[in-house]
Design a protein around this motif. Structure first.
Motif, short mmCIF file in Angstrom:
data_model
loop_
_atom_site.label_atom_id
_atom_site.label_comp_id
_atom_site.label_asym_id
_atom_site.label_seq_id
_atom_site.Cartn_x
_atom_site.Cartn_y
_atom_site.Cartn_z
N GLU A 174 -3.72 6.37 -10.46
CA GLU A 174 -4.41 5.38 -11.29
C GLU A 174 -3.69 4.03 -11.20
N PRO A 175 -3.62 3.44 -10.00
CA PRO A 175 -2.92 2.16 -9.87
C PRO A 175 -3.70 1.01 -10.49
N ASP A 199 0.09 7.15 -6.42
CA ASP A 199 -0.29 6.76 -7.78
C ASP A 199 -1.80 6.96 -7.91
N ILE A 237 -6.83 -2.25 -0.65
CA ILE A 237 -6.55 -1.26 -1.69
C ILE A 237 -7.74 -1.25 -2.65
N ILE A 290 -3.46 -3.23 -10.43
CA ILE A 290 -2.80 -4.40 -9.85
C ILE A 290 -3.20 -5.64 -10.65
N LEU A 312 2.43 1.98 -3.40
CA LEU A 312 1.49 2.51 -4.38
C LEU A 312 1.05 3.94 -4.07
N ASP A 330 -9.38 1.46 -4.25
CA ASP A 330 -9.44 2.41 -5.37
C ASP A 330 -8.38 2.05 -6.39
N CYS A 331 -8.69 1.01 -7.18
CA CYS A 331 -7.65 0.41 -8.03
C CYS A 331 -8.33 -0.44 -9.09
N LYS A 332 -7.73 -0.52 -10.27
CA LYS A 332 -8.17 -1.52 -11.25
C LYS A 332 -7.50 -2.84 -10.89
N GLU A 371 0.83 -1.21 0.00
CA GLU A 371 0.00 0.00 0.00
C GLU A 371 0.87 1.26 0.00
#
Length: 358
Positions: free
Chosen positions: A47-48, A45, A71, A50, A42, A73-75, A39
């Motif tokens: 627009e992370p 960032d 985590i 994973i 990252l 808020d992540c794609k 965490e």
């Protein structure tokens, strides 16, 4: 930025082209760092992305759940062999933006390299994901070998109606030399690509865009005038790999290469490690570099097939690019006439771990 996060070095298969699990001394089979370490790495960032990776990432579903819960808020992406999909709950699956299932085309090709019955398990996995309401990008990720027929195998996967996209990687450079790679690509692969491009154009003229990743990725660069990343997967620049002990790699397959080891997430920040290893010449001096990005950082550095083998793969890649350059005006016309939507052609919209160039 894309973070390729290893969940384990262990795999439940022993595929013919990779041999199964990584040695634990190179990629430990359990995660050795805390979620907070990841965490923190990252942090900042905006627009992370994973991508869970292995080994077989679903052999450590507990870690996957913890990361997805911590985590949010992540794609999220996963590359999996597809044999253990039910070990992760449906709620997690529905949160993935892209799922890459490893399948090499027809049953006989897939089972020859991956093991008897694997094809059926992957097809069952794809159907199950659709059944539970997975609406993200479902990608068939092929390894193409000398037993592959690129036209028949890609078309087969498209015809299942299960996958949004099909992508493939050639089993070259880090594998043993083929019996006759030069003959294969000129007499099997290239004719098959021509048939596949013809099919792609024919379907596009009817208003249907087949999700063939290398075609879309290269033509996107051609039409938009926006060069591919160098390399196109972003290795070492817009993509970093994190081993189970926290080691940061430029490239996920370079687990035993000293040049690829950039630091550790507990000791280094992103700015410390990005841009340290880059594509150089002869690729940067090539007139096709905007459309191939140097193809592969690992192959570029290692040259395991020697200079002539390296050049042979370049010639194959250029042949693919030239096939798609010939499609430029046709697709401009189809977009202008609203036969296909411009936004449906441009792919990928973010680094979803499909390397674009086979």
């Amino acid at each position: 930025m894309l973070y390729i996060v290893f969940t384990t070095g262990r795999c439940n298969l022993r595929c013919g082209y990779c041999g199964g699990s990584f040695p634990p001394n190179l990629v430990p089979w359990n995660v050795k760092y805390e979620i907070e370490d990841l965490e923190s790495f990252l942090l900042g960032d905006e627009e992370p992305i994973i991508c869970f990776y292995g080994g077989e990432p679903l052999l450590n579903t507990g870690f996957i759940r913890k990361v997805m819960n911590r985590i949010s808020d992540c794609k999220f992406i996963i590359q999996t062999n597809g044999t253990l999909v039910k070990s992760l709950d449906a709620d997690c699956w529905r949160r993935f933006d892209a799922v890459l299932l490893s399948i090499d085309g027809r049953r006989e090709v897939t089972d020859y390299y991956r093991g008897k019955g694997v094809y059926d398990k992957v097809i069952e996995a794809a159907r199950w994901l659709r059944k539970i309401g997975y609406k993200g990008d479902l990608i068939a990720r092929m390894t193409v070998t000398e037993k592959s027929d690129i036209y028949l195998d890609v078309k087969h996967l498209i015809d299942t109606g299960l996958f949004d996209h099909v992508h493939w990687q050639l089993d070259v450079v880090w594998s043993e030399r083929w019996r006759d790679f030069n003959w294969w690509w000129k007499n099997s692969y290239l004719p098959g690509l021509k048939r596949l491009v013809d099919l792609w154009v024919e379907k596009a003229e009817e208003g249907t865009l087949l999700g063939i990743v290398p075609f879309q990725g290269i033509l996107s660069a051609i039409l938009r005038g926006k060069p591919l990343d160098r390399p196109p997967c972003g290795a070492g620049g817009t993509s970093l790999s994190i081993l189970t002990d926290g080691t940061i790699l430029a490239c996920p397959i370079a687990v035993d290469a000293g040049w690829a080891r950039l630091g550790n997430i507990r000791e280094n920040g992103r700015d410390d490690v990005t841009g340290k290893v880059k594509i150089g010449d002869p690729c940067l001096s090539c007139r096709y570099v905007d459309y191939c990005g140097g193809r592969c950082l690992y192959a570029h550095v290692e040259r395991l097939w020697g200079e002539e083998g390296f050049k042979e793969i370049c010639r194959l890649t250029i042949s693919l690019i030239e096939l798609l350059l010939k499609c430029k005006e046709k697709f401009q016309e189809l977009i202008q006439n609203n036969v296909i939507k411009e936004e449906s052609l441009f792919y990928p919209l973010y680094n979803n771990s499909t390397e674009i160039i086979p």
